[in-house]
Design a protein around this motif. Structure first.
Motif, short mmCIF file in Angstrom:
data_model
loop_
_atom_site.label_atom_id
_atom_site.label_comp_id
_atom_site.label_asym_id
_atom_site.label_seq_id
_atom_site.Cartn_x
_atom_site.Cartn_y
_atom_site.Cartn_z
N LEU A 35 0.85 -1.18 0.00
CA LEU A 35 0.00 0.00 0.00
C LEU A 35 0.89 1.24 0.00
O LEU A 35 1.76 1.38 0.86
CB LEU A 35 -0.90 0.02 1.24
CG LEU A 35 -1.82 1.25 1.37
CD1 LEU A 35 -2.93 1.19 0.32
CD2 LEU A 35 -2.42 1.35 2.77
N LEU A 36 0.67 2.14 -0.97
CA LEU A 36 1.38 3.41 -1.02
C LEU A 36 0.43 4.52 -0.58
O LEU A 36 -0.60 4.76 -1.22
CB LEU A 36 1.90 3.70 -2.43
CG LEU A 36 2.66 5.02 -2.59
CD1 LEU A 36 3.92 5.05 -1.73
CD2 LEU A 36 3.01 5.27 -4.06
N VAL A 37 0.76 5.19 0.51
CA VAL A 37 -0.07 6.25 1.07
C VAL A 37 0.51 7.60 0.64
O VAL A 37 1.69 7.88 0.88
CB VAL A 37 -0.12 6.17 2.61
CG1 VAL A 37 -0.94 7.31 3.19
CG2 VAL A 37 -0.68 4.82 3.05
N THR A 38 -0.33 8.43 0.02
CA THR A 38 0.11 9.74 -0.45
C THR A 38 -1.10 10.65 -0.53
O THR A 38 -2.16 10.34 0.00
CB THR A 38 0.84 9.61 -1.80
OG1 THR A 38 1.40 10.87 -2.17
CG2 THR A 38 -0.07 9.09 -2.89
N ASP A 39 -0.94 11.80 -1.16
CA ASP A 39 -2.10 12.65 -1.42
C ASP A 39 -2.11 13.04 -2.89
O ASP A 39 -1.10 12.88 -3.60
CB ASP A 39 -2.13 13.88 -0.51
CG ASP A 39 -0.97 14.83 -0.76
OD1 ASP A 39 -0.86 15.38 -1.87
OD2 ASP A 39 -0.16 15.04 0.16
N LYS A 40 -3.23 13.55 -3.35
CA LYS A 40 -3.39 13.83 -4.79
C LYS A 40 -2.39 14.88 -5.27
O LYS A 40 -1.88 14.80 -6.40
CB LYS A 40 -4.82 14.27 -5.07
CG LYS A 40 -5.85 13.15 -4.95
CD LYS A 40 -7.24 13.63 -5.33
CE LYS A 40 -8.24 12.47 -5.36
NZ LYS A 40 -8.42 11.86 -4.03
N GLY A 41 -2.11 15.89 -4.44
CA GLY A 41 -1.17 16.93 -4.85
C GLY A 41 0.22 16.38 -5.10
O GLY A 41 0.85 16.69 -6.12
N VAL A 42 0.69 15.55 -4.21
CA VAL A 42 2.01 14.94 -4.35
C VAL A 42 2.05 14.02 -5.56
O VAL A 42 2.99 14.05 -6.37
CB VAL A 42 2.38 14.17 -3.06
CG1 VAL A 42 3.58 13.24 -3.29
CG2 VAL A 42 2.69 15.14 -1.93
N ALA A 100 0.59 12.65 5.33
CA ALA A 100 0.64 11.34 4.67
C ALA A 100 1.45 10.35 5.50
O ALA A 100 1.05 9.19 5.68
CB ALA A 100 1.23 11.47 3.27
N LEU A 101 2.58 10.80 6.02
CA LEU A 101 3.43 9.90 6.81
C LEU A 101 2.73 9.49 8.10
O LEU A 101 2.80 8.32 8.51
CB LEU A 101 4.77 10.57 7.11
CG LEU A 101 5.59 11.08 5.92
CD1 LEU A 101 6.99 11.50 6.39
CD2 LEU A 101 5.69 10.05 4.81
N ASP A 102 2.06 10.45 8.76
CA ASP A 102 1.32 10.12 9.98
C ASP A 102 0.21 9.12 9.69
O ASP A 102 -0.03 8.18 10.47
CB ASP A 102 0.72 11.38 10.59
CG ASP A 102 1.75 12.22 11.34
OD1 ASP A 102 2.94 11.88 11.29
OD2 ASP A 102 1.35 13.21 11.98
N THR A 103 -0.49 9.33 8.58
CA THR A 103 -1.55 8.39 8.18
C THR A 103 -0.98 7.00 7.98
O THR A 103 -1.53 6.00 8.48
CB THR A 103 -2.25 8.88 6.90
OG1 THR A 103 -2.86 10.15 7.14
CG2 THR A 103 -3.31 7.89 6.44
#
Length: 390
Positions: A35-42, A100-103
């Motif tokens: 699972l790769l956790v990120t956000d749309k902006g990144v 993102a890292l905290d999530t």
């Protein structure tokens, strides 16, 4: 000598282009479902492109969670945990800012244990196992890649923390190239956030120790020497590298010598008005430093030569005040908004901010000077005016 405990991630990789090695590191865990956790902006900025391609080329079944929000709400974390369980994920990686890292930290933990998020708020309550965890920051600010801390926005808009060694990642992967595209205002806010981490770690009332002190001093030296440069010229890779290293060192410092009133007063600003965390810190930083002077004067005097060599030869009181002035000057030079009013906060909101700040007991106990509701309200009132006049 006073006894102390110091904890840090077991592995750190710092290198321009290091994010391209994520797949190689993942392969060491024989994990296929990632699972790769990120956000749309990144992701839209292309910062995850190389890592995604490498993971897929390496034979991973890659699931992307890109719905991370700033100051991550609990329901977003729970949604990511559900996805992680549904896909039977074996390893969690994250590329992004502190949210993102905290999530990712919490997802890696909650997907592996029966614990509920609301059961682990506080210090040392997350004691179960977690999935392998690899973290790649895209900002030089939070230091989240090396801390055992995750901050969550609850349904009542209160910010709460989960603090436990289980949240330390297996790998912190620092790639300064990922920070080259940060806009100046984000660069300033995250850089000042990292400086706050160093300052509050150095002056923390509890758990301050020789290792955190050295890390905080080195971090403040790197950050204060380079933050103006990266705000003016975001393409300077060497200065970006120094900032990312400083942010990481500050993260290691405050992970072991916790932050205090600046963060306690910043959290309600972010939670109630959706002001980015680093900017929330900057908006109350000078005022809290001045409030703390009676108790922290000696420590501020020790830090003064790091940010302003002119302090050499001055007495303790003069050095301490010059230190506060030098930090205020950095905020001004980096074009940080001058007051709470500039970010849409009204005078009538200040009482609510003070009430919510007093709930941050986990942080307030670390402040070098005891802070009351009236003190918090006075600080917010001062921050509501012009920083230059503070």
């Amino acid at each position: 000598m006073k006894a102390f405990t110091f904890q840090a991630p077991p592995n750190i990789l710092f290198e321009a282009g290091a994010s391209k090695k994520l797949a190689e590191l993942v392969a060491g865990y024989a994990a296929k479902r990632v699972l790769l956790v990120t956000d749309k902006g990144v992701r839209n900025a292309g910062l995850t492109k190389n890592a995604e391609a490498g993971l897929i080329a390496g034979g991973c079944e890659l699931t992307i969670f890109e719905d991370v929000e700033a100051d991550p709400p609990s329901h977003i974390i729970e949604r990511a945990v559900a996805l992680c369980r549904d896909k039977d994920i074996e390893l969690v990686a994250s590329i992004g800012g502190g949210s993102a890292l905290d999530t990712a930290k919490l997802v890696a933990y909650l997907a592996k244990t029966p614990d509920r998020l609301e059961d682990i708020y506080g210090v040392g309550l997350a004691k179960g196992e977690r999935l392998p965890l690899l973290l790649v920051p895209t900002t030089a600010g939070t230091g989240s890649e090396v801390t055992p801390i995750a901050i969550v926005t609850t349904p009542t808009t209160e910010k709460k923390g989960v603090v436990a060694p289980r949240l330390l990642p297996d790998w912190a992967i620092l790639d300064p190239e990922l920070t080259l595209g940060l806009p100046a205002h984000v660069t300033a806010a995250t850089g000042i956030d990292a400086m706050v981490h160093a300052i509050e770690a150095y002056t923390s009332k509890h758990r301050k120790n020789p290792m955190s002190d050295q890390l905080a001093r080195q971090a403040l030296a790197l950050l204060s020497a380079n933050v103006r440069t990266v705000c003016a010229d975001g393409s300077n890779l060497e200065a970006r590298s120094q900032m990312l290293l400083g942010s990481m060192l500050a993260g290691m410092a405050f992970a072991n010598s916790p932050v205090a009133a600046v963060h306690a007063l910043a959290y309600p600003i972010g939670a109630l008005f959706h002001v980015p965390h680093g900017l929330s810190n900057a908006l109350v930083l000078t005022q809290v430093l001045r409030f703390n002077l009676p108790e922290a004067e000696g420590l501020y005097a020790e830090l003064a030569p790091i940010v302003d060599p002119k302090s050499q030869g001055m007495n303790v009181s003069q050095r301490a005040r010059l230190f506060v002035d030098a930090i205020a000057a950095i905020c001004r030079d980096c074009n940080v908004p001058a007051s709470l009013a500039d970010v849409g906060i009204a005078r009538g909101d200040l009482k609510k901010l003070a009430e919510d700040a007093m709930k941050q007991t986990r942080l307030l106990v670390n402040n070098p000077r005891e802070l009351s509701f009236d003190d918090a309200l006075a600080i917010y009132t001062e921050a509501f005016g012009n920083r230059a006049a503070a």
